[in-house]
Design a protein around this motif. Structure first.
Motif, mmCIF file in Angstrom:
data_model
loop_
_atom_site.group_PDB
_atom_site.id
_atom_site.type_symbol
_atom_site.label_atom_id
_atom_site.label_comp_id
_atom_site.label_asym_id
_atom_site.label_seq_id
_atom_site.Cartn_x
_atom_site.Cartn_y
_atom_site.Cartn_z
ATOM 1 N N ARG A 219 -12.387 -5.756 -11.373
ATOM 2 C CA ARG A 219 -13.204 -5.062 -10.384
ATOM 3 C C ARG A 219 -14.463 -5.885 -10.137
ATOM 4 N NH1 ARG A 219 -13.577 0.121 -8.294
ATOM 5 N NH2 ARG A 219 -11.879 0.810 -9.649
ATOM 6 N N THR A 220 -14.732 -6.188 -8.870
ATOM 7 C CA THR A 220 -15.887 -6.999 -8.512
ATOM 8 C C THR A 220 -17.157 -6.142 -8.466
ATOM 9 O OG1 THR A 220 -15.574 -6.631 -6.147
ATOM 10 C CG2 THR A 220 -14.394 -8.490 -7.148
ATOM 11 N N ASP A 221 -18.284 -6.800 -8.250
ATOM 12 C CA ASP A 221 -19.557 -6.076 -8.259
ATOM 13 C C ASP A 221 -19.714 -5.126 -7.084
ATOM 14 O OD1 ASP A 221 -19.894 -7.941 -6.246
ATOM 15 O OD2 ASP A 221 -21.631 -8.916 -7.154
ATOM 16 N N ASP A 222 -18.888 -5.274 -6.041
ATOM 17 C CA ASP A 222 -18.937 -4.324 -4.929
ATOM 18 C C ASP A 222 -17.756 -3.350 -4.966
ATOM 19 O OD1 ASP A 222 -17.032 -6.222 -4.251
ATOM 20 O OD2 ASP A 222 -17.535 -6.227 -2.122
ATOM 21 N N GLY A 223 -17.084 -3.285 -6.123
ATOM 22 C CA GLY A 223 -16.071 -2.264 -6.337
ATOM 23 C C GLY A 223 -14.673 -2.587 -5.872
ATOM 24 N N VAL A 224 -14.412 -3.839 -5.487
ATOM 25 C CA VAL A 224 -13.081 -4.219 -5.009
ATOM 26 C C VAL A 224 -12.198 -4.604 -6.195
ATOM 27 C CG1 VAL A 224 -11.791 -5.932 -3.680
ATOM 28 C CG2 VAL A 224 -13.873 -4.928 -2.737
ATOM 29 N N GLU A 225 -10.992 -4.055 -6.233
ATOM 30 C CA GLU A 225 -10.028 -4.426 -7.258
ATOM 31 C C GLU A 225 -9.204 -5.622 -6.777
ATOM 32 O OE1 GLU A 225 -7.729 -1.020 -8.410
ATOM 33 O OE2 GLU A 225 -9.317 -0.295 -9.743
ATOM 34 N N SER B 73 -12.147 -5.113 1.697
ATOM 35 C CA SER B 73 -13.527 -5.407 1.349
ATOM 36 C C SER B 73 -14.529 -4.522 2.083
ATOM 37 C CB SER B 73 -13.846 -6.870 1.678
ATOM 38 O OG SER B 73 -15.197 -7.161 1.411
ATOM 39 N N PRO B 74 -15.467 -3.904 1.343
ATOM 40 C CA PRO B 74 -16.561 -3.208 2.001
ATOM 41 C C PRO B 74 -17.716 -4.144 2.345
ATOM 42 C CG PRO B 74 -16.751 -2.916 -0.350
ATOM 43 C CD PRO B 74 -15.498 -3.732 -0.121
ATOM 44 N N SER B 75 -17.597 -5.403 1.916
ATOM 45 C CA SER B 75 -18.704 -6.351 2.036
ATOM 46 C C SER B 75 -18.364 -7.554 2.895
ATOM 47 C CB SER B 75 -19.111 -6.839 0.636
ATOM 48 O OG SER B 75 -19.356 -5.754 -0.225
ATOM 49 N N GLY B 76 -17.336 -7.439 3.716
ATOM 50 C CA GLY B 76 -16.968 -8.531 4.589
ATOM 51 C C GLY B 76 -16.132 -9.591 3.892
ATOM 52 N N TYR B 77 -15.860 -10.655 4.635
ATOM 53 C CA TYR B 77 -14.986 -11.715 4.153
ATOM 54 C C TYR B 77 -15.609 -13.092 4.371
ATOM 55 C CZ TYR B 77 -11.440 -8.041 3.962
ATOM 56 O OH TYR B 77 -10.741 -6.882 3.682
#
Length: 276
Positions: free
Chosen positions: A5-11, A72-76
């Motif tokens: 899990r990344t720092d912005d919550g993406v698995e 992604s909630p944080s773009g690509y």
């Protein structure tokens, strides 16, 4: 196989094939494979299996919005994608790793080195590179007209991506490739988020790595085919010219997907590079 899990919550889904059956996970020289735009970790199977049998620890992951990884909630953008590489390397505590990237992934790896340094990295292999810059600009007159990229996005990607895949999987591979392998490749691409593909394509076609390349001093092997219709051979030559410790390996009669069409040569060269 696993998930981080990344720092912005993406698995992020990853697979980790330890060196040889029966050896402890983590033994062997580590290699992290990063796939191209639209493809997933599955694409590296014909590298990961033989190299793990040769004593390497082979790891690959699905980019966010691709395959089994979440959107992604944080773009690509490349900064975000580079931080995902950092997260995986740190989660698995990979050190002395060789980073292997194809097409879009070459930019992700380069940006990882720019943002996070080379402390964990022993070397880099760039296959079908998108660097240093794809788009035509005032100081890059030989690049592609940005209108061509926009036309692809609006008229093909967003209208009939499956047909575009069917029309273009042939040039991505070659005439010797079976219909089944072509279907396998297109199936991977169709399992990725259309939103992710759109945003990643925008990132690919606008990114400028010219200022970053001279600062990358790790040993780098740039592999490119002379029949690559996706990324012209001149990109590889310009990339090597800008990097202080890079070598070009030219594959004659090889397309963009040379890691599949020329897998025996590529695997042997990759193993030699890892073991140097």
């Amino acid at each position: 196989m696993g998930v981080i899990r990344t720092d912005d919550g993406v698995e992020l889904f990853y697979r980790d094939w330890a060196a040889e059956e029966g050896r402890d996970e983590g033994e062997g020289r580590p290699i992290l494979f990063v796939s191209s735009w639209s493809l997933t970790s599955d694409a590296w199977a014909y590298q990961m299996l033989p190299l793990s049998m040769q004593g390497c620890r082979c790891v690959a992951f699905d980019r966010r919005g691709h395959g089994r990884s979440a959107e992604s909630p944080s773009g690509y953008g490349f900064d975000r994608l580079a931080d995902d590489i950092a997260a995986l390397l740190e989660a698995l505590d990979l050190r002395g790793v060789t980073l292997v990237g194809h097409s879009m992934a070459t930019g992700e790896i380069l940006r990882y080195l720019t943002r996070h340094g080379a402390g964990r990295v022993a070397g880099v292999v760039m296959v079908g590179t998108i660097t240093p810059l794809l788009a035509r600009t005032a100081d890059n007159p030989d690049g592609v007209d940005p209108a061509v990229f926009e036309a692809f996005r609006s008229e093909q990607l967003l209208r009939d991506f499956p047909k575009w895949l069917g029309d273009n999987v042939g040039p991505f591979l070659d005439e010797r490739t079976s219909a089944e392998v072509k279907g396998w490749i297109t199936g991977m691409a169709l399992n990725s988020s259309l939103k992710a593909l759109l945003d990643c394509h925008r990132a690919i076609t606008s990114a400028d790595f010219r200022r970053e390349l001279p600062g990358i001093a790790v040993p780098t092997l740039v592999v490119h085919g002379d029949r690559d219709v996706t990324t012209p051979l001149d990109l590889a030559r310009r990339t090597v010219a800008l990097m202080p410790n890079a070598t070009l390996s030219l594959y004659e009669d090889a397309p963009h997907g040379l890691f599949l069409t020329h897998r025996d040569r590529f695997n042997a060269e990759l193993l030699a590079f890892v073991q140097r």
